[in-house]
Design an enzyme around this catalytic site. Structure first.
Site, short mmCIF file in Angstrom:
data_model
loop_
_atom_site.label_atom_id
_atom_site.label_comp_id
_atom_site.label_asym_id
_atom_site.label_seq_id
_atom_site.Cartn_x
_atom_site.Cartn_y
_atom_site.Cartn_z
N CYS A 84 0.83 -1.21 0.00
CA CYS A 84 0.00 0.00 0.00
C CYS A 84 0.86 1.25 0.00
O CYS A 84 0.44 2.30 -0.44
CB CYS A 84 -0.85 0.07 1.25
SG CYS A 84 -1.89 -1.34 1.48
N ASP A 87 1.43 2.48 2.78
CA ASP A 87 0.98 3.08 4.04
C ASP A 87 2.02 2.85 5.13
O ASP A 87 2.78 1.90 5.07
CB ASP A 87 -0.34 2.44 4.49
CG ASP A 87 -1.51 2.94 3.67
OD1 ASP A 87 -1.26 3.69 2.71
OD2 ASP A 87 -2.65 2.60 4.00
N CYS A 117 -4.95 6.04 4.57
CA CYS A 117 -6.29 6.56 4.28
C CYS A 117 -7.04 6.83 5.56
O CYS A 117 -6.53 6.64 6.66
CB CYS A 117 -7.04 5.54 3.44
SG CYS A 117 -7.33 4.02 4.36
N CYS A 139 -7.17 -1.89 5.68
CA CYS A 139 -6.42 -0.73 6.14
C CYS A 139 -6.39 -0.63 7.66
O CYS A 139 -5.65 0.18 8.22
CB CYS A 139 -7.01 0.56 5.54
SG CYS A 139 -7.37 0.41 3.79
#
Lengths: 321, 398
Positions: free
Chosen positions: A54, A56, A81, A131
């Protein structure tokens, strides 16, 4: 206009108001320093976790009381996100006041439940569960740093689906118990693979160690084998195919007849088998000392035939060639 | 807060009042079916042909070469599948690019699954294909090249005339998905050697659900929607007369003001780009600079900032924009366009697209420039990537 017109706008409509609030104003966002730790009389722990695919990333800060293992304060920073931010925020909040061992019990599922507005309505859409996993991973990482052990030591079982935290054992058990035949069934029964779908088959969002498709195939194959061998034992001799009959005959010979013949220095081999008017003709040839033994056509022949008839079927006839 | 600022005109636009007024009589007054023979339907037939003429004039085509469809996606599907199926069983080779709209990419994937070969041309860091690479990709059995006129995410305009010339030289069909370009920049299908072109009304203040495919006279493609004999038997289904009327009118208006509007939007675009570069450190402009970029497209990546939260913050501030971040779409993977121009995941997740329209004013741009820097710096403070990035930057400067 506004959100509804944007690409994927409907996704946001599925966020709970708690999620939205935490995205816009996270309460535990920030960092903790050595100074903070000193003031509170605890040890500073900083843990990083990145979800490679991702892009992330999350950084978790703890101040832990070294005498009681209680987390005195927690903060985080997240690049990710809305779901990643909201779940990090809740996770940081849930840590405070608990011992390190207690927080290891917290999973992304608890975090998601905490973010719900209504008890039975998910806080985030299914594909976003993925997530929230990062919040769980970084928590484990922080605990491993505090305990001075490798993070893999804290994972007690093989997890196939991280979004829904479903283990390999659970999936195998559920397939067997419910006789599941399709991937869709497995997803429906276990919830594994229902979220980011990476664990269903290779080629998804991120590579995984286990895939539901493969697990299902393996378990089904095991189940079929077991069924087959069970059938062989239970099945009526007369309904077997000739090959199966041959195997069954060999098995009886191996288990009952040959051990005795071998003791005397002889043996027997199956030359052929034929189905004839409802009976099965077995053609045998003696080997070793049995070949010239006078009881070969009488006593021994009778014993072999009895063994086969008792163990398999009364319609077996033995012929010595 | 001032009124909502809409900066997502590449996603869709509002229907122009003048366009709507033109459409209205065809809902309740002249509602006849154009295929009927009585005189009541005559108005509708005339309206259809008038609209066909308006579309043809806008791209320098003949009216008979315009076929109305249900939108840009249908036009793209028809062009690709129609050209492929016209080969009657013999497969062949299609050339397209890595940054096409999904209407093209997924149609191409579908055809690949049926045994056609597809080459996806890469693009440079500004999103442009290399003509040499295109030349090298041609094969004996190449029957179609499909390259988008202008990209929906980063605004890159492709060298369409040159592509058209190369295809013509080799006698290969050239289709272009011009959904983002029609009504925004001048297009001439004759001069540019375009054989097929897709367009969609709602990208230039027309209604949604209506578009057109230009098919040059003589181009052999298979029919796609089977049914009645509408559109000369090539695209069945009772014509969406109000929509088609809206399409024609909206395009006529867009073409009338294309010079002034593209100059005005380019000016606002450049002001926005310059403003962001001046006020926000480490902002990366995605796509080309001033030249070769759609007049209404601005696309930035802000290292350390994730797109979805940025869009939520902007929404709170009354600004509607969009992102190429995966996290705002149904999938978890970032934009294929941003990855194709070489952005890493961190940058493609932090992308912000703002697309201007006829309603965008200087005040809107100033408001964005007043609002955006604070949002970016607040989100960066929350980001571990930003912290690491700054630490590395310092190391480098020391």
């Amino acid at each position: 206009m506004a959100k509804h017109d944007l690409v994927g706008g409907s996704l946001w409509e599925q966020y709970s108001s708690k999620v939205t609030q935490r995205v816009i104003n996270p309460s535990f966002m920030g960092d903790l320093t050595e100074e903070d730790a000193e003031k509170k009389g605890g040890k500073l722990i900083i843990a990083d976790w990145g979800a490679e695919v991702c892009g992330d990333a999350v950084r978790l800060y703890w101040i832990v009381d070294p005498d009681t293992d209680i987390i005195l304060d927690a903060r985080f920073k997240t690049f990710g996100c809305g779901t990643a931010i909201a779940s990090s925020d809740v996770m940081a909040e849930m840590c405070i006041g608990k011992t390190v061992d207690q927080v290891l019990e917290i999973t992304n599922l608890d975090v998601e439940r905490e973010l719900r507005d209504e008890a039975d309505k998910p806080a985030i859409p299914p594909q976003k569960m993925h997530c929230s996993v990062m919040a769980y991973d970084v928590l484990k990482k922080a605990a491993s740093i505090y305990k001075g052990v490798d993070v893999s030591r804290l994972e007690e079982e093989d997890i196939v689906c991280q979004c829904a935290r479903v283990s390999l054992k659970t999936i195998k058990d559920v397939i067997r118990l419910n006789d599941l035949k399709t991937v869709e069934d497995v997803i429906h029964y276990t919830k594994a693979g229902a979220f980011c779908k990476s664990c269903i088959r290779p080629g998804g969002h991120e590579p995984r160690k286990y895939y539901i498709e493969n697990i299902l195939r393996e378990v089904r194959m095991e189940m079929e084998k077991e069924e087959l061998s069970q059938h062989l034992e239970e099945r009526d001799f007369s309904s077997m195919t000739l090959i199966q009959k041959h195997r069954a005959v060999e098995k009886v010979l191996d288990e009952v007849v040959r051990p005795i013949l071998i003791l005397d220095g002889g043996n027997v081999e199956v030359l052929d088998m034929k189905e004839h008017e409802g009976s099965t003709e077995v053609f045998l040839s003696y080997l070793g000392v049995c070949a010239g033994c006078p009881s070969g056509q009488t006593f021994t022949l009778k014993k072999i035939e009895d063994a086969l008839q008792e163990n398999l079927d009364s319609h077996i006839r033995v012929n010595i060639v | 807060m001032i009124g909502r600022i809409y900066l997502d005109n590449a996603a869709t636009t509002g229907t122009d009042t003048e366009v709507l007024n033109e459409m209205l009589p065809y809902f309740m007054e002249s509602f006849g079916n154009p295929s009927s023979i009585y005189s009541f339907s005559r108005d509708n037939r005339i309206a259809l042909e008038r609209s066909r003429g308006q579309v043809a004039r806008a791209i320098n085509a003949e009216p008979a070469e315009i076929y109305f469809t249900g939108g840009g996606t249908e036009s793209d599907n028809w062009a690709l599948k129609g050209a492929a199926f016209a080969r009657r069983g013999s497969r062949g080779h299609i050339i397209t690019t890595m940054i096409e709209h999904h209407a093209i990419l997924h149609s191409a994937e579908f055809l690949a699954g049926m045994g056609y070969d597809v080459t996806y041309l890469p693009v440079d860091e500004e999103g442009r294909i290399d003509l040499k690479e295109l030349e090298g990709a041609f094969r004996e059995d190449t029957f179609l090249v499909s390259v988008m006129f202008a990209n929906n995410e980063i605004g890159t305009i492709q060298p369409v005339s040159e592509i058209g010339r190369l295809c013509k030289k080799r006698n290969v069909l050239f289709h272009t998905d011009a959904v983002q370009a029609v009504g925004h920049i001048p297009i001439d299908v004759k001069a540019m050697h375009i054989d097929m072109l897709s367009l969609s009304a709602h990208k230039f203040h027309g209604p949604k659900g209506v578009g057109a495919l230009f098919i040059r006279r003589g181009v052999k493609i298979e029919n796609f929607i089977h049914g009645g004999g509408q559109e000369k038997g090539r695209r069945a289904s009772t014509e969406n007369v109000p929509g088609i009327v809206g399409l024609g009118k909206a395009l006529e208006i867009s073409i009338q003001r294309i010079g002034t509007e593209s100059a005005r939007q380019s000016m606002l675009r450049d002001r926005l780009i310059k403003g962001i570069l001046e006020t926000i450190p480490y902002a990366r402009l995605n796509g080309p600079g001033e030249d070769g970029r759609l007049p209404n497209n601005v696309n930035f990546s802000f290292i350390g900032v994730e797109g979805e939260t940025l869009i939520l913050d902007l929404d709170e501030a009354g600004i509607s924009a969009s992102t190429g971040s995966a996290c705002s779409s149904g999938s978890l993977d970032p934009s294929h366009v941003l990855l194709a121009i070489g952005l890493d995941h961190a940058h493609s997740h932090g992308s912000l697209r703002m697309t201007l329209g006829t309603c965008t004013s200087e005040n809107d741009i100033d408001y964005v420039l007043d609002t955006l820097p604070a949002i970016i710096s607040r989100r960066r403070e929350m980001s571990p990537l930003w912290e690491d990035f700054l630490r590395n930057e310092k190391k480098v400067t020391i």
